[in-house]
Enzyme design. Structure first.
Site, PDB file in Angstrom:
ATOM      1  N   SER A 145      10.912  35.019 -35.283  1.00 12.42           N
ATOM      2  CA  SER A 145      12.025  35.375 -34.396  1.00 12.42           C
ATOM      3  C   SER A 145      13.032  36.157 -35.224  1.00 12.42           C
ATOM      4  CB  SER A 145      12.686  34.087 -33.879  1.00 12.42           C
ATOM      5  OG  SER A 145      13.955  34.352 -33.320  1.00 12.42           O
ATOM      6  N   TYR A 158      16.046  25.356 -35.225  1.00 15.48           N
ATOM      7  CA  TYR A 158      15.161  26.435 -34.751  1.00 15.48           C
ATOM      8  C   TYR A 158      15.178  27.612 -35.719  1.00 15.48           C
ATOM      9  CZ  TYR A 158      13.131  30.138 -31.927  1.00 15.48           C
ATOM     10  OH  TYR A 158      12.341  31.176 -31.484  1.00 15.48           O
TER      11      TYR A 158
HETATM   12  N1  LIG Z   1      11.551  34.164 -25.657  1.00 16.77           N
HETATM   13  C1  LIG Z   1      12.338  34.496 -26.665  1.00 16.77           C
HETATM   14  O1  LIG Z   1      13.490  34.948 -26.490  1.00 16.77           O
HETATM   15  C2  LIG Z   1      11.815  34.355 -28.080  1.00 16.77           C
HETATM   16  C3  LIG Z   1      12.537  34.994 -29.100  1.00 16.77           C
HETATM   17  C4  LIG Z   1      12.073  34.874 -30.399  1.00 16.77           C
HETATM   18  C5  LIG Z   1      10.940  34.158 -30.675  1.00 16.77           C
HETATM   19  N2  LIG Z   1      10.267  33.532 -29.678  1.00 16.77           N
HETATM   20  C6  LIG Z   1       9.081  32.748 -30.034  1.00 16.77           C
HETATM   21  O2  LIG Z   1       7.988  33.194 -29.265  1.00 16.77           O
HETATM   22  C7  LIG Z   1       7.024  32.148 -29.171  1.00 16.77           C
HETATM   23  C8  LIG Z   1       6.548  32.038 -27.735  1.00 16.77           C
HETATM   24  O3  LIG Z   1       7.615  31.592 -26.940  1.00 16.77           O
HETATM   25  P1  LIG Z   1       7.876  32.122 -25.454  1.00 16.77           P
HETATM   26  O4  LIG Z   1       9.116  32.910 -25.492  1.00 16.77           O
HETATM   27  O5  LIG Z   1       6.642  32.718 -24.887  1.00 16.77           O
HETATM   28  O6  LIG Z   1       8.235  30.724 -24.768  1.00 16.77           O
HETATM   29  P2  LIG Z   1       7.612  29.960 -23.508  1.00 16.77           P
HETATM   30  O7  LIG Z   1       7.528  30.886 -22.340  1.00 16.77           O
HETATM   31  O8  LIG Z   1       8.437  28.722 -23.395  1.00 16.77           O
HETATM   32  O9  LIG Z   1       6.144  29.606 -23.957  1.00 16.77           O
HETATM   33  C9  LIG Z   1       5.909  28.647 -24.960  1.00 16.77           C
HETATM   34  C10 LIG Z   1       4.438  28.307 -25.004  1.00 16.77           C
HETATM   35  O10 LIG Z   1       4.254  27.304 -26.005  1.00 16.77           O
HETATM   36  C11 LIG Z   1       3.614  26.167 -25.419  1.00 16.77           C
HETATM   37  N3  LIG Z   1       4.098  24.944 -26.014  1.00 16.77           N
HETATM   38  C12 LIG Z   1       5.355  24.467 -26.000  1.00 16.77           C
HETATM   39  N4  LIG Z   1       5.404  23.266 -26.599  1.00 16.77           N
HETATM   40  C13 LIG Z   1       4.144  22.991 -26.996  1.00 16.77           C
HETATM   41  C14 LIG Z   1       3.533  21.888 -27.652  1.00 16.77           C
HETATM   42  N5  LIG Z   1       4.254  20.816 -28.038  1.00 16.77           N
HETATM   43  N6  LIG Z   1       2.211  21.913 -27.902  1.00 16.77           N
HETATM   44  C15 LIG Z   1       1.471  22.974 -27.497  1.00 16.77           C
HETATM   45  N7  LIG Z   1       1.985  24.052 -26.877  1.00 16.77           N
HETATM   46  C16 LIG Z   1       3.305  24.051 -26.626  1.00 16.77           C
HETATM   47  C17 LIG Z   1       3.956  26.256 -23.939  1.00 16.77           C
HETATM   48  O11 LIG Z   1       2.968  25.646 -23.133  1.00 16.77           O
HETATM   49  P3  LIG Z   1       3.019  24.145 -22.561  1.00 16.77           P
HETATM   50  O12 LIG Z   1       4.392  23.938 -22.012  1.00 16.77           O
HETATM   51  O13 LIG Z   1       1.946  24.179 -21.544  1.00 16.77           O
HETATM   52  O14 LIG Z   1       2.691  23.270 -23.710  1.00 16.77           O
HETATM   53  C18 LIG Z   1       3.923  27.760 -23.704  1.00 16.77           C
HETATM   54  O15 LIG Z   1       2.601  28.177 -23.514  1.00 16.77           O
HETATM   55  C19 LIG Z   1       7.704  30.900 -29.717  1.00 16.77           C
HETATM   56  O16 LIG Z   1       7.256  30.637 -31.022  1.00 16.77           O
HETATM   57  C20 LIG Z   1       9.176  31.273 -29.726  1.00 16.77           C
HETATM   58  O17 LIG Z   1       9.896  30.567 -30.719  1.00 16.77           O
HETATM   59  C21 LIG Z   1      10.675  33.624 -28.380  1.00 16.77           C
END
Ligand SMILES: NC(=O)c1ccc[n+]([C@@H]2O[C@H](COP(=O)([O-])OP(=O)(O)OC[C@H]3O[C@@H](n4cnc5c(N)ncnc54)[C@H](OP(=O)(O)O)[C@@H]3O)[C@@H](O)[C@H]2O)c1
Length: 262
Positions: A145, A158
């Site tokens: 991130s 985080y």
């Molecule tokens: N969105 C942003 O603004 C942003 C910015 C910077 C970095 N990121 C990073 O991008 C990555 C993806 O996030 P996203 O934005 O796509 O968020 P998201 O829409 O909340 O998706 C998160 C995914 O991770 C899974 N997950 C969550 N907890 C889990 C657990 N305990 N075990 C297994 N799977 C789990 C969720 O599925 P289930 O709920 O089905 O488990 C979902 O598939 C993350 O590492 C996040 O830190 C996101």
């Protein structure tokens, strides 16, 4: 007809039930990879596996697991070996955030975050990187991130977990030089996914300022991985902000970041 160069290759994608992970699953399937999809929501994953299998003519398998529990991470490793699979592309994408002052937030949530964002990512990398090295090829894409580049008051644990992901990935990449295994770190800024609901960042100044599309971020990261790039920061504003913080005195950074995290 063009030959599928990834035929019989497998990509394992964590957090594939939504957000960036679902986009990575689609990109991997479009490139001809068979899939192992991991997240907690088995039902959602089954639907995605069925859809991607039909659309792209690949095989998609589901391993529902809570990766914040170390025993369930081991279960994923056992699932892969039990199915006789080798992982050619590992996308460590699952992660979540939590806002609020560290002292006021429940320890259980911080522990789950550390387990998921750091422990599961390291364990899965360790489980598959050795075989990739032996084969002389493979891709590892770790999702950090822009929070990785500076301390994040109100997002303390985080940001620290993402600093780990960045440091870990860049160091591992150096160790893997010349082995044929490529290791890339993706650093998204605010991206439109379910992340913000869980992290309670909706309404914060930083979230209101800029929001990239999930598909755009995933495509950029996927292309960077294929080109063997070290690190990608998504979006011009995010690149400028991350770069300019390098020239800001360290003591000035936390209050500056705190003002965006309100
Ligand atoms: N969105 C942003 O603004 C942003 C910015 C910077 C970095 N990121 C990073 O991008 C990555 C993806 O996030 P996203 O934005 O796509 O968020 P998201 O829409 O909340 O998706 C998160 C995914 O991770 C899974 N997950 C969550 N907890 C889990 C657990 N305990 N075990 C297994 N799977 C789990 C969720 O599925 P289930 O709920 O089905 O488990 C979902 O598939 C993350 O590492 C996040 O830190 C996101």
């Amino acid at each position: 007809m063009t030959a599928n160069k990834n035929m019989n290759k497998t990509a394992l994608i964590t957090g594939a039930s939504g957000g960036l992970g679902l986009d990575f699953a689609r990109l991997a399937a479009a490139d001809g990879y068979n899939l192992v999809l991991v997240a907690r929501s088995g039902d959602k994953l089954n639907g995605i596996a069925e859809e991607l299998g039909r659309e792209y003519g690949i095989t998609a398998q589901v391993c529902a697991a809570d990766l914040s529990k170390p025993a369930e991470v081991d279960k994923v490793v056992e699932f892969v070996s039990g199915a006789g699979l080798q992982i050619d592309c590992l996308v460590n994408n699952a992660g979540f955030g939590d806002t609020g002052h560290f002292a006021d937030r429940p320890w259980a949530v911080q522990q789950q975050m550390i387990n998921l964002n750091i422990l599961a990512l390291s364990r899965l990398t360790h489980a598959f990187v050795g075989e990739m090295k032996q084969r002389g090829r493979g891709f590892i894409l770790n999702i950090a991130s822009t929070a990785a580049f500076q301390p994040g008051p109100n997002f303390t644990v985080y940001s620290a977990t993402k600093a780990f992901v960045l440091s870990f990935t860049e160091a591992l990449r150096e160790e893997l030089k010349g082995t044929g295994v490529r290791c890339t770190c993706s650093c998204p800024g605010v991206t439109d996914t379910g992340f913000h609901e869980r992290a309670a960042t909706n309404g914060m100044r930083i979230t209101r300022m800029s929001m990239m599309k999930s598909e755009t971020v995933a495509l950029e990261a996927w292309q960077a991985m294929k080109k063997g790039k070290q690190t990608i920061i998504h979006g011009l504003m995010n690149r400028v902000m991350s770069f300019s913080l390098r020239f800001t005195p360290r003591s000035a950074v936390p209050p500056m970041v705190a003002s965006f995290m309100k």
